[in-house]
Design a protein around this motif. Structure first.
Motif, PDB file in Angstrom:
ATOM      1  N   LEU A 303      32.365   0.961  18.236  1.00 38.78           N
ATOM      2  CA  LEU A 303      31.611   1.928  19.030  1.00 38.78           C
ATOM      3  C   LEU A 303      30.288   2.264  18.351  1.00 38.78           C
ATOM      4  N   ASN A 304      30.332   2.370  17.012  1.00 40.10           N
ATOM      5  CA  ASN A 304      29.084   2.607  16.296  1.00 40.10           C
ATOM      6  C   ASN A 304      28.102   1.474  16.522  1.00 40.10           C
ATOM      7  N   GLY A 305      28.641   0.267  16.563  1.00 46.98           N
ATOM      8  CA  GLY A 305      27.787  -0.895  16.839  1.00 46.98           C
ATOM      9  C   GLY A 305      27.111  -0.771  18.192  1.00 46.98           C
ATOM     10  N   VAL A 306      27.884  -0.334  19.194  1.00 46.33           N
ATOM     11  CA  VAL A 306      27.337  -0.137  20.535  1.00 46.33           C
ATOM     12  C   VAL A 306      26.208   0.892  20.484  1.00 46.33           C
ATOM     13  N   VAL A 307      26.495   2.002  19.797  1.00 49.72           N
ATOM     14  CA  VAL A 307      25.506   3.083  19.714  1.00 49.72           C
ATOM     15  C   VAL A 307      24.230   2.591  19.033  1.00 49.72           C
ATOM     16  N   GLU A 308      24.409   1.841  17.946  1.00 47.24           N
ATOM     17  CA  GLU A 308      23.231   1.365  17.227  1.00 47.24           C
ATOM     18  C   GLU A 308      22.381   0.441  18.070  1.00 47.24           C
ATOM     19  N   SER A 309      23.029  -0.468  18.782  1.00 48.99           N
ATOM     20  CA  SER A 309      22.219  -1.388  19.585  1.00 48.99           C
ATOM     21  C   SER A 309      21.548  -0.633  20.731  1.00 48.99           C
ATOM     22  N   ASN A 310      22.224   0.389  21.245  1.00 44.26           N
ATOM     23  CA  ASN A 310      21.586   1.208  22.281  1.00 44.26           C
ATOM     24  C   ASN A 310      20.380   1.950  21.725  1.00 44.26           C
ATOM     25  N   LEU A 311      20.514   2.423  20.482  1.00 44.88           N
ATOM     26  CA  LEU A 311      19.392   3.136  19.861  1.00 44.88           C
ATOM     27  C   LEU A 311      18.209   2.194  19.681  1.00 44.88           C
ATOM     28  N   GLU A 312      18.521   0.947  19.301  1.00 45.49           N
ATOM     29  CA  GLU A 312      17.458  -0.052  19.156  1.00 45.49           C
ATOM     30  C   GLU A 312      16.725  -0.233  20.482  1.00 45.49           C
ATOM     31  N   GLN A 313      17.539  -0.323  21.549  1.00 43.51           N
ATOM     32  CA  GLN A 313      16.947  -0.514  22.872  1.00 43.51           C
ATOM     33  C   GLN A 313      16.086   0.693  23.239  1.00 43.51           C
ATOM     34  N   ARG A 314      16.550   1.866  22.858  1.00 39.38           N
ATOM     35  CA  ARG A 314      15.781   3.068  23.172  1.00 39.38           C
ATOM     36  C   ARG A 314      14.427   3.049  22.487  1.00 39.38           C
ATOM     37  N   LYS A 315      14.393   2.480  21.270  1.00 39.47           N
ATOM     38  CA  LYS A 315      13.122   2.417  20.553  1.00 39.47           C
ATOM     39  C   LYS A 315      12.113   1.604  21.345  1.00 39.47           C
ATOM     40  N   VAL A 316      12.592   0.488  21.892  1.00 42.91           N
ATOM     41  CA  VAL A 316      11.697  -0.358  22.692  1.00 42.91           C
ATOM     42  C   VAL A 316      11.211   0.420  23.907  1.00 42.91           C
ATOM     43  N   GLU A 317      12.145   1.121  24.544  1.00 40.14           N
ATOM     44  CA  GLU A 317      11.789   1.868  25.742  1.00 40.14           C
ATOM     45  C   GLU A 317      10.858   3.031  25.401  1.00 40.14           C
ATOM     46  N   ALA A 318      11.062   3.600  24.209  1.00 40.75           N
ATOM     47  CA  ALA A 318      10.231   4.736  23.804  1.00 40.75           C
ATOM     48  C   ALA A 318       8.765   4.316  23.716  1.00 40.75           C
ATOM     49  N   ALA A 319       8.522   3.084  23.276  1.00 43.10           N
ATOM     50  CA  ALA A 319       7.143   2.609  23.181  1.00 43.10           C
ATOM     51  C   ALA A 319       6.500   2.594  24.566  1.00 43.10           C
ATOM     52  N   LYS A 320       7.260   2.172  25.554  1.00 40.46           N
ATOM     53  CA  LYS A 320       6.741   2.172  26.943  1.00 40.46           C
ATOM     54  C   LYS A 320       6.452   3.598  27.387  1.00 40.46           C
ATOM     55  N   ALA A 321       7.366   4.497  27.001  1.00 39.30           N
ATOM     56  CA  ALA A 321       7.207   5.894  27.404  1.00 39.30           C
ATOM     57  C   ALA A 321       5.950   6.494  26.780  1.00 39.30           C
ATOM     58  N   GLU A 322       5.678   6.151  25.516  1.00 37.15           N
ATOM     59  CA  GLU A 322       4.486   6.674  24.859  1.00 37.15           C
ATOM     60  C   GLU A 322       3.234   6.249  25.618  1.00 37.15           C
ATOM     61  N   ALA A 323       3.247   5.033  26.127  1.00 37.54           N
ATOM     62  CA  ALA A 323       2.091   4.545  26.875  1.00 37.54           C
ATOM     63  C   ALA A 323       1.882   5.374  28.139  1.00 37.54           C
ATOM     64  N   ILE A 324       2.975   5.718  28.794  1.00 38.36           N
ATOM     65  CA  ILE A 324       2.877   6.544  30.004  1.00 38.36           C
ATOM     66  C   ILE A 324       2.285   7.901  29.652  1.00 38.36           C
ATOM     67  N   VAL A 325       2.782   8.474  28.548  1.00 32.97           N
ATOM     68  CA  VAL A 325       2.301   9.791  28.123  1.00 32.97           C
ATOM     69  C   VAL A 325       0.788   9.732  27.880  1.00 32.97           C
ATOM     70  N   GLU A 326       0.333   8.701  27.163  1.00 32.95           N
ATOM     71  CA  GLU A 326      -1.105   8.584  26.862  1.00 32.95           C
ATOM     72  C   GLU A 326      -1.935   8.556  28.143  1.00 32.95           C
ATOM     73  N   GLN A 327      -1.435   7.787  29.119  1.00 30.44           N
ATOM     74  CA  GLN A 327      -2.127   7.689  30.405  1.00 30.44           C
ATOM     75  C   GLN A 327      -2.308   9.064  31.046  1.00 30.44           C
ATOM     76  N   GLU A 328      -1.247   9.838  31.009  1.00 27.63           N
ATOM     77  CA  GLU A 328      -1.247  11.109  31.712  1.00 27.63           C
ATOM     78  C   GLU A 328      -2.073  12.170  30.985  1.00 27.63           C
ATOM     79  N   ILE A 329      -2.143  12.045  29.661  1.00 29.09           N
ATOM     80  CA  ILE A 329      -2.922  13.023  28.895  1.00 29.09           C
ATOM     81  C   ILE A 329      -4.359  13.022  29.382  1.00 29.09           C
ATOM     82  N   GLY A 330      -4.943  11.833  29.462  1.00 33.69           N
ATOM     83  CA  GLY A 330      -6.350  11.712  29.843  1.00 33.69           C
ATOM     84  C   GLY A 330      -6.611  12.424  31.150  1.00 33.69           C
ATOM     85  N   GLN A 331      -5.721  12.159  32.124  1.00 30.56           N
ATOM     86  CA  GLN A 331      -5.893  12.743  33.451  1.00 30.56           C
ATOM     87  C   GLN A 331      -5.858  14.272  33.406  1.00 30.56           C
TER      88      GLN A 331
END
Lengths: 433, 271
Positions: A303-331
């Motif tokens: 189960l820890n393995g599952v959680v860790e790989s999910n956390l890894e995936q979240r890191k990738v997704e977080a990068a996408k989210a940061e890009a969205i945030v940057e876009q919206e700040i300017g506006q």
């Protein structure tokens, strides 16, 4: 007008500090009113969760306002500012907008992507709106933060996977059983992790819980807690076939459940799938059990393995989210800057002047028998009209100076006269919620 | 006109299959609903093709291999659309539409001309016998797709390989449920198809059963699915075992359908 943020979070302060500065959700009126009563501060929202305490405010004087908010946090909770200061962070303008967007989108959370924070900020904003400590800027700002968070949630997979062992267990169970509402959970032994996982299953909605323990009294007690049924440990193998999901964490030094017994159990339940989660160290369940058809065995490490790989995936997704945030700040920042008084007066004046010039030119071009000084006089006449009309709003804007109402007037003027405003596509009325 | 409908269908099935396969890699909602629209449109043109051919031939157009493959594909897509409505499971399409596309593709390998029907076979039983048989085949085709999905998903669960594919595939329970449902619909259809065939054989050839290879293999197929249904109902065969049997059953079914026609000469080997 500038947005500033002052606060502390799990990243800068331990829980001992955080609990000292936390605000009670039932008594938000007093602190909110005290903050907006501070000089230089015009609007304020206080967010207080177990992981962070933050004040969002608007001010003319960034340095002064920030200092006052810090002082307020210390004074309100009767703490020495010197003690609190090292844990506090502060942001202003773009950085403040970025911070709040990130917090709302759960990018600054202890577990990135956890969904509670958005609800907590919404509640905090609700208090500010109720006690009228937020005004045109923070209203718009927080609604914007909510919509950014929503965008992040729908456009990235930041919150789509389980990142705690207990949640991972529930997710896995759903992949095996589909619907859990007619399934029974059985606890063998007791333990913090085991009980936590059981609670998650109960919250998800299972049919029933069975509890067994080497000491029957313990089983009875735990069963009461979960509104379940106690089972005598000796009867384990008579009852096991009734359970679909088994959480095991006994202190036994050897395997309790072995393939031989399991073959019999699975036959008794007509090969309906069983999901075992072995939380015990040393293990309770022989790993060979996983080899039996329709039996799925996971240990805590799995189960820890599952959680860790999910956390890894979240890191990738977080990068996408940061890009969205940057876009919206300017506006949002463009809209915020447009609330300045002087550029608004200039824009308003230009608009009137444009109209005056255009209309005047139209008249002059067709007027054949214009007296020699006619053009000059018409110029003077129209200019006087425009000046007269513009005088009251201009002086009112300059007079009210810098405050909450000015922003309101500026915003209204810009909308009424169609003066170009960045971010107009997100007008107040169109904002959701 | 007829060829136009046919190739239009083939094209739509191709595009839908690509969409469904891409969906497996990049599961986006818009792509899923696009795939659904394309396959549904393809189904309509396919119906138009079949009906047009029915009018032209004057009997149910399942009398040569070109028509049979096409009809198998039509039934499969039709049943898939019905299942999709019930289960809202886009990924099922990723496993079923390729099969429909292949059947359609194979159909082009055989001559499309309409040959006159043997007068002895001109009967309303042609319609009942073949339609029921192919609806049954289609049910087992869906069961086949769900069984493959089941094996993949259960393999990943057993070996704790919980990657992207694991996330996309539905729960084991759902897949097993589809398998069971297909069996409960498919088995009676196959049974009735065999009975209807026997009655028709009596009127056309004068005997209910003549151990023609097609009949023998149909019976074998029937026994495999009967065994699976029996196992499910009595001893609780389910999951992997049921999935494997569904795959075996479908392979035998395919042999009954194709192999017998091409390899074993007999009364049924219309070409």
């Amino acid at each position: 007008m500038n947005i500033i943020v002052v606060g502390l979070s799990h990243k800068t302060a331990t829980v001992e500090i955080r609990e000292k500065v936390a605000f009670s959700p039932t008594q938000m009126e007093k602190p909110l009113q005290q903050v907006v009563a501070l000089p230089d501060i015009t609007e304020a929202v206080i967010v207080s969760t177990c992981n962070r305490v933050e004040i969002y405010a608007t001010t003319r004087d960034i340095a002064g306002g920030t200092a006052r908010l810090k002082r307020f946090l210390a004074d309100y909770h009767h703490l020495a500012l010197e003690m609190l200061e090292p844990h506090l962070y502060s942001y202003h303008e773009e950085a403040a907008i970025r911070h709040v967007f990130r917090v709302a989108s759960s990018l600054d959370s202890m577990v990135v992507g956890e969904p509670q924070i958005l609800g907590q900020i919404k509640t905090s904003y609700g208090y500010a709106a109720e006690y009228k400590s937020s005004g045109i800027i923070l209203n718009r700002f927080l609604h914007k933060a909510f919509s950014v968070a929503k965008r992040v949630r729908t456009e990235t997979k930041i919150a789509s996977s389980a990142v705690s062992v207990a949640f991972a267990a529930v997710e896995l169970a759903k992949k095996i059983f589909g619907d859990l509402s007619d399934k029974t959970v059985m606890l063998i032994g007791a333990g913090e992790m085991c009980e936590l996982a059981a609670k998650h299953f109960i919250n998800t909605g299972v049919n029933g819980v069975m509890v067994t323990n080497r000491t029957y009294e313990r089983a009875v007690k735990l069963a009461e807690e979960f509104d379940g049924k106690p089972v005598n440990f000796e009867d384990l193998f008579d009852q096991l076939h009734k359970a679909d999901i088994i959480l095991s964490s006994t202190g036994a030094p050897h395997f309790i459940i072995k393939p031989k017994e399991m073959e019999e159990v699975i036959r008794r339940r007509r090969h309906k799938p069983m999901f075992f989660i072995d939380i015990a160290v040393p293990r309770d369940i022989d790993p060979k059990v996983n080899g039996i058809e329709n039996v799925f065995l996971y240990t805590v490490d799995d189960l820890n393995g599952v959680v860790e790989s999910n956390l890894e995936q979240r890191k990738v997704e977080a990068a996408k989210a940061e890009a969205i945030v940057e876009q919206e700040i300017g506006q949002f920042f463009k809209w915020l800057s447009s609330l300045e008084v002087t550029p608004t007066i200039v824009a308003l004046r230009n608009r009137f002047e444009e109209v005056r010039k255009a209309e005047l030119d139209k008249t002059l071009s067709t007027w054949k028998e214009l007296p020699p000084d006619g053009q000059k006089r018409l110029e003077a006449l129209t200019a006087a009209i425009v000046n007269k009309l513009l005088h009251p709003p201009t002086s009112l804007l300059k007079q009210t100076g810098q405050g909450n109402r000015t922003d309101l007037y500026v915003d209204a003027l810009r909308s009424l006269y169609g003066l170009e405003t960045a971010g107009q596509d997100h007008g107040m009325l169109e904002l959701e919620e | 006109m007829n060829a136009l409908f046919f190739y239009l269908t083939l094209g739509l099935y191709f595009v839908a299959t690509v969409a469904y396969l891409v969906y497996l890699v990049k599961p986006q909602q818009a792509l899923g609903s696009a795939a659904r629209w394309i396959i549904s449109t393809g189904f309509l043109t396919h119906c138009a093709f079949t009906f047009d051919r029915y009018l032209e031939a004057g009997h149910t157009p399942i009398t040569n291999l070109h028509e049979s493959f096409s009809f198998f594909s039509l039934a499969l897509v039709g049943i898939f659309i019905a299942f999709d409505r019930r289960y809202k499971l886009v990924v099922l399409g990723s496993f079923v539409t390729p099969l429909a596309l292949v059947l359609m593709g194979v159909s082009t390998l055989f001559p499309a001309n309409i040959a006159p029907l043997n007068p002895a076979l001109k009967s309303k039983w042609l319609f009942f016998h073949t339609t029921m048989a192919f609806l049954g085949y289609a049910m087992f085709g869906i069961a086949f797709g769900a069984a493959i999905m089941y094996l993949i998903q259960s393999h990943m669960l057993k070996n704790r390989k919980l990657g992207a594919m694991f996330q996309r595939l539905p729960s084991l329970d759902t897949l097993d449920d589809i398998n069971y449902r297909c069996l409960t619909f498919g088995f009676p259809l196959l049974t009735f198809a065999i009975i209807a065939g026997a009655i028709w054989a009596e009127t056309a050839w004068g005997t209910y059963w003549s151990w023609d290879p097609k009949e023998t293999w149909s019976l074998i197929t029937w026994f495999v699915y009967a065994a699976l249904l029996h196992g499910r109902l009595t001893t609780g065969w389910r999951g992997r075992k049921a999935a494997i049997l569904s795959i075996v059953g479908f392979c035998i079914l395919l042999f009954t359908f194709i192999g017998v026609n091409l390899l074993l000469p007999g009364l049924h080997s219309y070409k």
